[in-house]
Structure formats: structure tokens, C-alpha cells
Design a protein around this motif. Structure first.
Motif, PDB file in Angstrom:
ATOM      1  N   MET A   1      15.941 -82.902 -59.721  1.00 27.64           N
ATOM      2  CA  MET A   1      15.016 -81.828 -60.091  1.00 27.64           C
ATOM      3  C   MET A   1      14.565 -82.015 -61.535  1.00 27.64           C
ATOM      4  N   LYS A   2      13.505 -81.289 -61.874  1.00 32.31           N
ATOM      5  CA  LYS A   2      13.011 -81.336 -63.256  1.00 32.31           C
ATOM      6  C   LYS A   2      13.659 -80.212 -64.067  1.00 32.31           C
ATOM      7  N   ALA A   3      13.964 -80.545 -65.320  1.00 35.57           N
ATOM      8  CA  ALA A   3      14.498 -79.531 -66.228  1.00 35.57           C
ATOM      9  C   ALA A   3      13.983 -79.837 -67.627  1.00 35.57           C
ATOM     10  N   SER A   4      13.896 -78.818 -68.453  1.00 31.43           N
ATOM     11  CA  SER A   4      13.492 -78.999 -69.830  1.00 31.43           C
ATOM     12  C   SER A   4      14.761 -79.164 -70.668  1.00 31.43           C
ATOM     13  N   VAL A   5      14.917 -80.356 -71.252  1.00 33.20           N
ATOM     14  CA  VAL A   5      16.176 -80.688 -71.926  1.00 33.20           C
ATOM     15  C   VAL A   5      16.002 -80.586 -73.450  1.00 33.20           C
ATOM     16  N   THR A   6      16.959 -79.928 -74.104  1.00 32.22           N
ATOM     17  CA  THR A   6      16.998 -79.895 -75.571  1.00 32.22           C
ATOM     18  C   THR A   6      18.039 -80.934 -75.998  1.00 32.22           C
ATOM     19  N   LYS A   7      17.588 -81.975 -76.696  1.00 31.04           N
ATOM     20  CA  LYS A   7      18.473 -83.117 -76.955  1.00 31.04           C
ATOM     21  C   LYS A   7      19.247 -82.986 -78.264  1.00 31.04           C
TER      22      LYS A   7
ATOM     23  N   PHE B   1      11.959 -78.917 -76.572  1.00 31.84           N
ATOM     24  CA  PHE B   1      12.244 -78.816 -75.138  1.00 31.84           C
ATOM     25  C   PHE B   1      11.428 -79.889 -74.415  1.00 31.84           C
ATOM     26  N   VAL B   2      12.119 -80.841 -73.761  1.00 34.89           N
ATOM     27  CA  VAL B   2      11.421 -81.992 -73.175  1.00 34.89           C
ATOM     28  C   VAL B   2      11.701 -82.077 -71.677  1.00 34.89           C
ATOM     29  N   LEU B   3      10.634 -82.183 -70.887  1.00 35.56           N
ATOM     30  CA  LEU B   3      10.781 -82.234 -69.425  1.00 35.56           C
ATOM     31  C   LEU B   3      11.408 -83.571 -69.004  1.00 35.56           C
ATOM     32  N   GLU B   4      12.488 -83.495 -68.228  1.00 31.89           N
ATOM     33  CA  GLU B   4      13.186 -84.695 -67.772  1.00 31.89           C
ATOM     34  C   GLU B   4      13.603 -84.506 -66.305  1.00 31.89           C
ATOM     35  N   GLU B   5      13.934 -85.625 -65.657  1.00 30.70           N
ATOM     36  CA  GLU B   5      14.496 -85.578 -64.305  1.00 30.70           C
ATOM     37  C   GLU B   5      16.018 -85.525 -64.460  1.00 30.70           C
ATOM     38  N   VAL B   6      16.659 -84.469 -63.962  1.00 30.12           N
ATOM     39  CA  VAL B   6      18.118 -84.355 -64.058  1.00 30.12           C
ATOM     40  C   VAL B   6      18.701 -84.132 -62.669  1.00 30.12           C
ATOM     41  N   GLU B   7      20.020 -84.297 -62.563  1.00 35.56           N
ATOM     42  CA  GLU B   7      20.717 -84.083 -61.286  1.00 35.56           C
ATOM     43  C   GLU B   7      21.482 -82.773 -61.346  1.00 35.56           C
ATOM     44  N   LEU B   8      21.410 -82.004 -60.255  1.00 30.25           N
ATOM     45  CA  LEU B   8      22.197 -80.772 -60.151  1.00 30.25           C
ATOM     46  C   LEU B   8      23.234 -80.977 -59.053  1.00 30.25           C
ATOM     47  N   ALA B   9      24.497 -80.644 -59.350  1.00 30.60           N
ATOM     48  CA  ALA B   9      25.586 -80.860 -58.379  1.00 30.60           C
ATOM     49  C   ALA B   9      25.466 -79.887 -57.198  1.00 30.60           C
TER      50      ALA B   9
ATOM     51  N   ASP C   1       3.441 -55.356 -68.469  1.00 27.74           N
ATOM     52  CA  ASP C   1       2.721 -55.593 -69.722  1.00 27.74           C
ATOM     53  C   ASP C   1       3.544 -56.362 -70.747  1.00 27.74           C
ATOM     54  N   LEU C   2       4.786 -56.725 -70.377  1.00 18.03           N
ATOM     55  CA  LEU C   2       5.580 -57.592 -71.262  1.00 18.03           C
ATOM     56  C   LEU C   2       5.375 -59.061 -70.915  1.00 18.03           C
ATOM     57  N   VAL C   3       4.850 -59.322 -69.715  1.00 19.34           N
ATOM     58  CA  VAL C   3       4.591 -60.714 -69.325  1.00 19.34           C
ATOM     59  C   VAL C   3       3.218 -61.078 -69.877  1.00 19.34           C
ATOM     60  N   SER C   4       3.222 -61.607 -71.107  1.00 15.91           N
ATOM     61  CA  SER C   4       1.951 -61.882 -71.784  1.00 15.91           C
ATOM     62  C   SER C   4       1.319 -63.150 -71.255  1.00 15.91           C
ATOM     63  N   LYS C   5       2.154 -64.134 -70.895  1.00 11.81           N
ATOM     64  CA  LYS C   5       1.595 -65.402 -70.440  1.00 11.81           C
ATOM     65  C   LYS C   5       2.576 -66.123 -69.536  1.00 11.81           C
ATOM     66  N   GLU C   6       2.052 -66.743 -68.467  1.00 15.01           N
ATOM     67  CA  GLU C   6       2.891 -67.574 -67.594  1.00 15.01           C
ATOM     68  C   GLU C   6       2.561 -69.032 -67.890  1.00 15.01           C
ATOM     69  N   ILE C   7       3.607 -69.853 -68.052  1.00 14.66           N
ATOM     70  CA  ILE C   7       3.411 -71.259 -68.430  1.00 14.66           C
ATOM     71  C   ILE C   7       4.199 -72.163 -67.482  1.00 14.66           C
ATOM     72  N   GLY C   8       4.019 -73.481 -67.640  1.00 15.73           N
ATOM     73  CA  GLY C   8       4.779 -74.456 -66.864  1.00 15.73           C
ATOM     74  C   GLY C   8       6.017 -74.895 -67.636  1.00 15.73           C
ATOM     75  N   LEU C   9       6.949 -75.510 -66.909  1.00 13.03           N
ATOM     76  CA  LEU C   9       8.218 -75.959 -67.492  1.00 13.03           C
ATOM     77  C   LEU C   9       8.013 -76.984 -68.615  1.00 13.03           C
ATOM     78  N   SER C  10       6.876 -77.695 -68.576  1.00  7.79           N
ATOM     79  CA  SER C  10       6.626 -78.714 -69.604  1.00  7.79           C
ATOM     80  C   SER C  10       6.082 -78.098 -70.898  1.00  7.79           C
ATOM     81  N   GLY C  11       5.823 -76.784 -70.896  1.00  5.23           N
ATOM     82  CA  GLY C  11       5.138 -76.198 -72.063  1.00  5.23           C
ATOM     83  C   GLY C  11       5.981 -75.223 -72.864  1.00  5.23           C
ATOM     84  N   ILE C  12       7.308 -75.422 -72.890  1.00  5.11           N
ATOM     85  CA  ILE C  12       8.173 -74.428 -73.531  1.00  5.11           C
ATOM     86  C   ILE C  12       7.986 -74.391 -75.059  1.00  5.11           C
ATOM     87  N   ASP C  13       7.820 -75.564 -75.675  1.00  2.93           N
ATOM     88  CA  ASP C  13       7.577 -75.565 -77.138  1.00  2.93           C
ATOM     89  C   ASP C  13       6.346 -74.735 -77.478  1.00  2.93           C
TER      90      ASP C  13
END
Ligand SMILES: NC(=O)c1ccc[n+]([C@@H]2O[C@H](COP(=O)([O-])OP(=O)(O)OC[C@H]3O[C@@H](n4cnc5c(N)ncnc54)[C@H](O)[C@@H]3O)[C@@H](O)[C@H]2O)c1
Ligand SMILES: [Zn+2]
Ligand SMILES: [Zn+2]
Length: 361
Positions: A1-7, A13-21, A330-342
Motif C-alpha cells: 500500500m501507499k503511505a506518506s513516510v516521514t524519514k 512527508f513523502v509518498l512511498e510503497e510500504v508493507e502492512l502486516a 465547516d471545519l473541513v476546509s480542504k480535501e487533499i491527496g496522500l501525496s500532498g501533506i506538506d
């Protein structure tokens, strides 16, 4: 799966392919439908630090896709909200309902001799706060999940997991605000706004909100603030003391920088309480004069996760939302993709943004 990884610290926050158990024991796999950007994860990624590499993110709503052999509280297909509150259910604090003070939070995690839940290129990846919500899926202990009604929309549901539990919980649980009391909310961001909603549910008399952005103060008014103060444009202490005729019953500090926290204490009236929630720097803190505090019977209390019991409080707030008694849309100001966390965190600096929520890739 894809996850945003903080290295590492400051590495974003960088989008990477990671494994989930696969789930074991009472673990549950959840397909993430919405994941909110709380300021705490930005603090961890920029100055607080943690174990890295890590998948951060802890404000999650999604659907249960798989349960471990010993899970009994949720089933496949359930709509759930996750929380970073980790509790065992068996210690003295848990048994008295104060699960946010659990003495064995690690009960919800895998032990060091077990395979890690998340790996990246075969290497273990830390799971932020037992959740790791900046990902397509999360694997976590069922104690960290509460079931919500299917009709609850995803993005507002995600906010309940931290911003609502913390903001509204500080008012309703930690302070136990009563009908007619005066409340000051310092910092009308994604967490503080829910303190306004909590104060309305409690029947507070005056709800005074301070911020440094006019856009945030306008929204605060729409949420039910009776008075707003731009603390860049004058002395907020004088303003609060004038409005409250001598000082407030409850002051909630969602900012957490020394001068602001000191002002929060000066806003208190007789018998008032200051609640410390935000920590914008490692040296956040307060010096209190014993003579002042004792003569006015004032108190200062640190507040972790709104003193919430997630199994009870998450369904409560979902129900308040569905009844039209709590504004989360009204608290959800914007919806973004996993690659756009920064970029999502950059948006929070804007005066009009309350919460940014990841709802896609
Ligand atoms: N104690 C807990 O359990 C807990 C849980 C979640 C979040 N938090 C913390 O709560 C804080 C708030 O989180 P958030 O996601 O709402 O952040 P946010 O960035 O959305 O909101 C912060 C708000 O404070 C305002 N602000 C900044 N400086 C100010 C000043 N001098 N006076 C008045 N207002 C000012 C900003 O304009 C903004 O509206 C963070 O420090 C976060 O880490 C604590
Ligand atoms: Zn949070
Ligand atoms: Zn416990």
C-alpha cells in the motif's frame, strides 16, 4: 500500500510503497477513507521528533476490512474512527473510566519480538501514535477504534478522532463547564474550534475567542463565539477582563507559547481554571505566582486528549453531528491527496483554513 513516510526531523512527508502486516490477536485492518492533518504531527515532524522513519497521522475514519482472530468489538464492514488514545482496559485508571490515563498504553502495540506492523524496503517503520494514519490502510488494536453510524460522512468523522475529542473534551470532560459559565478559547484552529462547540453543548454563558487571524475569528463567530478578540490588535487580557467583569471561569490555551499562556492565566477570575492543550514549542510553559493563585483559588491543568474515553465519546460526537448539534462540515476546509501533506500543512498557515483532510491518493 501507499503511505506518506516521514524519514527524519524536517524531512516532510513523502509518498512511498510500504508493507502492512496481517492482523494478529485483537488487531484490525482499516481502509482509510479520511485522515485529518492535526498540528501535533507537524510538531513531531519539525521540532519534537520521534522514532523515524515513521508513518504519522492519527485522525482517521475508515472501513474495517479484516480482523484478527481475537478481535470481538468490531467486524468487517464496520465504519470506524480511530484515536491515538492507547489503553489496556485493565489498569486502575482504565477501570475507573479514565482510559486516557492508562498506565500500560503499550498493551495496544506489538512487542519487540513480534514482526513490525509496517515495513518499508524490509525495514521497520514506526507507527505514529499507534495509528499511522497517513496511509491507505492502518493496522491497529481494536481498543483504538470506535464504531460510528454508516450515514456519518468520512471527512467530518475523521476530525472526531483528535480535534473534536481534544477540543470539545477539554471543555466537557477536563473542565466540566457548567451552564452560564464564561469560557475563553485561545487559538481558533482545528482543535480550538471544537472547544467552541463543546462550550455551546455545555450551555456556557459567554464564549470568548482570541486568535491572530481575522478569518479564524469570523468562523469562530459562526460557530457560536459570543465575543472575538484579535490579540494582535490590543491587549487580550484587558479585553477579557472587561467582557467578563473581572475574569473568566475557564481559559483554554490551544496555542502554547509562553507569553500567550501567561496571558491566559491573567484572564482568570476567582476560582478560574487554565487548561493547557497546545504546545507550540518545546519550552512551552508557565510561571505562576503562588500568592496570586492561592488568594483567588485558581488552578492550572494540563489536558491530554480532552480527558476522553474514546469508546463513549466518539459515538457521542458522531450523534451530536448527525442531530445537527455539532458543526464539523465547516471545519473541513480542504480535501487533499496522500501525496500532498506538506502542502496541506502549509495551507494551515492561511487565515481561512481550519482542517485539511486527506481523502484520496
Ligand atoms: N493536548 C492534547 O492532547 C492535544 C491534542 C491535539 C492537539 N494538540 C495541540 O493543540 C494545538 C492546536 O492544534 P491545531 O491542530 O488546532 O492547530 P492549528 O494550527 O489549526 O491552530 C492554532 C491556532 O492558533 C492561532 N494562534 C497562533 N498564535 C496565536 C496567538 N498568539 N494568539 C491567539 N491565537 C494564536 C492560529 O492562528 C490558529 O488558528 C497544537 O499545539 C497541537 O499540537 C494537543
Ligand atoms: Zn491530534
Ligand atoms: Zn489501562
Amino acid at each position: 500500500m501507499k503511505a506518506s513516510v516521514t524519514k527524519g526531523l524536517g524531512q516532510g512527508f513523502v509518498l512511498e510503497e510500504v508493507e502492512l502486516a496481517d492482523p494478529i490477536g485483537r488487531e484490525v485492518r482499516v481502509e482509510v477513507k479520511a485522515s485529518g492533518l492535526c498540528h501535533s504531527d507537524l510538531s513531531i515532524a519539525t521540532f519534537l521528533g520521534a522514532e523515524f522513519p515513521a508513518v504519522l497521522g492519527h485522525e482517521v475514519a475508515g472501513i474495517v476490512t479484516e480482523v484478527g482472530p481475537d478481535a470481538s468489538e468490531v467486524k468487517v464492514g464496520d465504519h470506524v474512527v480511530a484515536s491515538l488514545i492507547q489503553f489496556c482496559g485493565l489498569c486502575v485508571n482504565c477501570l475507573s473510566g479514565r482510559t486516557h490515563l492508562c498506565t500500560r498504553p503499550e498493551f495496544t502495540l506489538r512487542t519487540p519480538d513480534q514482526a513490525p506492523r509496517i515495513t518499508w524496503n524490509g525495514q521497520p517503520v514506526a507507527q505514529g501514535m499507534g495509528v499511522g494514519g497517513f496511509a491507505q490502510e492502518v493496522l491497529l488494536h481494536e481498543n483504538q477504534l470506535a464504531v460510528i453510524p454508516d450515514e456519518m460522512p468520512w471527512a467530518p468523522a475523521a476530525l472526531i478522532g483528535c480535534g473534536v475529542l481534544t477540543g470539545a473534551g477539554a471543555v466537557l470532560n477536563s473542565a466540566g463547564v457548567q451552564y452560564g459559565e464564561t469560557v475563553v478559547v485561545i487559538g481558533a484552529g482545528g482543535v480550538g474550534m471544537n472547544a467552541i462547540s463543546g462550550a455551546r453543548l455545555a450551555g456556557a454563558g459567554q464564549i470568548i475567542v482570541t486568535d491572530i487571524e481575522d478569518g479564524k475569528l469570523e468562523r469562530a463567530k459562526a460557530f457560536g463565539a459570543t465575543h472575538v478578540i484579535n490579540s494582535r490588535e490590543g491587549d487580550p487580557v484587558e479585553a477579557v477582563r472587561a467582557i467578563t467583569d473581572g475574569g473568566a471561569d475557564h481559559v483554554f490555551d490551544f496555542v502554547g507559547v509562553r507569553p500567550v499562556t501567561a496571558q491566559g492565566f491573567q484572564m482568570l477570575g476567582k476560582g478560574g481554571g487554565l487548561y493547557l492543550i497546545g504546545a507550540a514549542a518545546v519550552d512551552a510553559g508557565l510561571e505562576v505566582s503562588t500568592l496570586v493563585a492561592l488568594s483567588a483559588s485558581q488552578k492550572v491543568q494540563g489536558v491530554y486528549m480532552g480527558s476522553s474515553n474514546l469508546k463513549k465519546d466518539i459515538p457521542f460526537y458522531a450523534s451530536m453531528y448527525l442531530q445537527g448539534r455539532m458543526n464539523l462540515d465547516d471545519l473541513v476546509s480542504k480535501e487533499i491527496g496522500l501525496s500532498g501533506i506538506d502542502e496541506g500543512y502549509d495551507l494551515l498557515k492561511d487565515g481561512t483554513t481550519a482542517r485539511v483532510v486527506v481523502t484520496g491518493l
